[in-house]
Scaffold this motif. Sequence first.
Motif, PDB file in Angstrom:
ATOM      1  N   ILE A  21      -8.261  -8.124  19.807  1.00 35.63           N
ATOM      2  CA  ILE A  21      -8.861  -7.786  18.504  1.00 35.63           C
ATOM      3  C   ILE A  21      -8.904  -9.061  17.668  1.00 35.63           C
ATOM      4  O   ILE A  21      -7.885  -9.703  17.459  1.00 35.63           O
ATOM      5  N   LEU A  55      -2.232  -6.712  18.714  1.00 36.96           N
ATOM      6  CA  LEU A  55      -3.606  -7.015  18.354  1.00 36.96           C
ATOM      7  C   LEU A  55      -4.167  -8.087  19.282  1.00 36.96           C
ATOM      8  O   LEU A  55      -5.313  -8.009  19.718  1.00 36.96           O
ATOM      9  N   VAL A 110     -11.177   0.091  16.374  1.00 39.15           N
ATOM     10  CA  VAL A 110     -10.562   0.047  17.702  1.00 39.15           C
ATOM     11  C   VAL A 110      -9.886   1.379  18.034  1.00 39.15           C
ATOM     12  O   VAL A 110      -9.977   1.859  19.163  1.00 39.15           O
ATOM     13  N   ARG A 141     -17.738  -3.563  21.650  1.00 35.64           N
ATOM     14  CA  ARG A 141     -16.435  -3.027  21.283  1.00 35.64           C
ATOM     15  C   ARG A 141     -15.718  -4.016  20.381  1.00 35.64           C
ATOM     16  O   ARG A 141     -15.975  -5.214  20.413  1.00 35.64           O
ATOM     17  N   HIS A 142     -14.800  -3.492  19.570  1.00 32.68           N
ATOM     18  CA  HIS A 142     -14.019  -4.329  18.668  1.00 32.68           C
ATOM     19  C   HIS A 142     -12.702  -4.750  19.301  1.00 32.68           C
ATOM     20  O   HIS A 142     -11.849  -5.331  18.647  1.00 32.68           O
ATOM     21  N   TYR A 143     -12.549  -4.439  20.581  1.00 28.61           N
ATOM     22  CA  TYR A 143     -11.400  -4.910  21.348  1.00 28.61           C
ATOM     23  C   TYR A 143     -11.921  -5.324  22.705  1.00 28.61           C
ATOM     24  O   TYR A 143     -13.064  -5.058  23.065  1.00 28.61           O
ATOM     25  N   SER A 144     -11.086  -5.998  23.469  1.00 30.52           N
ATOM     26  CA  SER A 144     -11.496  -6.495  24.774  1.00 30.52           C
ATOM     27  C   SER A 144     -10.837  -5.672  25.877  1.00 30.52           C
ATOM     28  O   SER A 144      -9.626  -5.766  26.107  1.00 30.52           O
ATOM     29  N   LYS A 145     -11.658  -4.865  26.534  1.00 29.88           N
ATOM     30  CA  LYS A 145     -11.142  -4.079  27.662  1.00 29.88           C
ATOM     31  C   LYS A 145     -10.700  -5.018  28.785  1.00 29.88           C
ATOM     32  O   LYS A 145      -9.752  -4.728  29.511  1.00 29.88           O
ATOM     33  N   SER A 171     -11.114  -3.437  11.254  1.00 29.24           N
ATOM     34  CA  SER A 171     -11.200  -3.705  12.692  1.00 29.24           C
ATOM     35  C   SER A 171     -10.306  -2.767  13.486  1.00 29.24           C
ATOM     36  O   SER A 171     -10.720  -2.201  14.497  1.00 29.24           O
ATOM     37  N   VAL A 172      -9.083  -2.598  13.040  1.00 28.10           N
ATOM     38  CA  VAL A 172      -8.133  -1.755  13.774  1.00 28.10           C
ATOM     39  C   VAL A 172      -8.601  -0.298  13.770  1.00 28.10           C
ATOM     40  O   VAL A 172      -8.532   0.377  14.798  1.00 28.10           O
ATOM     41  N   PHE A 222      -4.912  -6.692  22.837  1.00 30.27           N
ATOM     42  CA  PHE A 222      -6.155  -5.928  22.896  1.00 30.27           C
ATOM     43  C   PHE A 222      -7.381  -6.790  22.570  1.00 30.27           C
ATOM     44  O   PHE A 222      -8.492  -6.279  22.521  1.00 30.27           O
TER      45      PHE A 222
END
Length: 113
Positions: A67, A62, A103, A3-7, A99-100, A65
Amino acid sequence: MTRHYSKESLSEVAGGDQDFMAIVAKTFLEEIPPDLQAMEDAIDNDNKELAYQFAHKMKPNLEMFGIEVGKDITAIEAWTRTSKNKMTVSENLEKVVSSVKKVLVELKEDFNL
């Protein structure tokens, strides 16, 4: 799938509350796209003051999340205090936008939004 973000980062902020995570994700989906577009437009129009405002406004979200565009947002903020032309930050802007956008798709999938 990566993923491009961190859950995990989002879960930490939400105290593990899945419903709250979904609310935060929904808010991100509503607020970030217009801000991102406004920052793009401001840079395109060489409106450094407005570009700074939107970059600075988005930065905490950002980070929340996870990112990985902190350096790019900081570079955009720094550019706004220079006389350099917009090409100076075009790569940074492209990385943030790319990136956004990834996401946004991932959040819609992960939270059924």
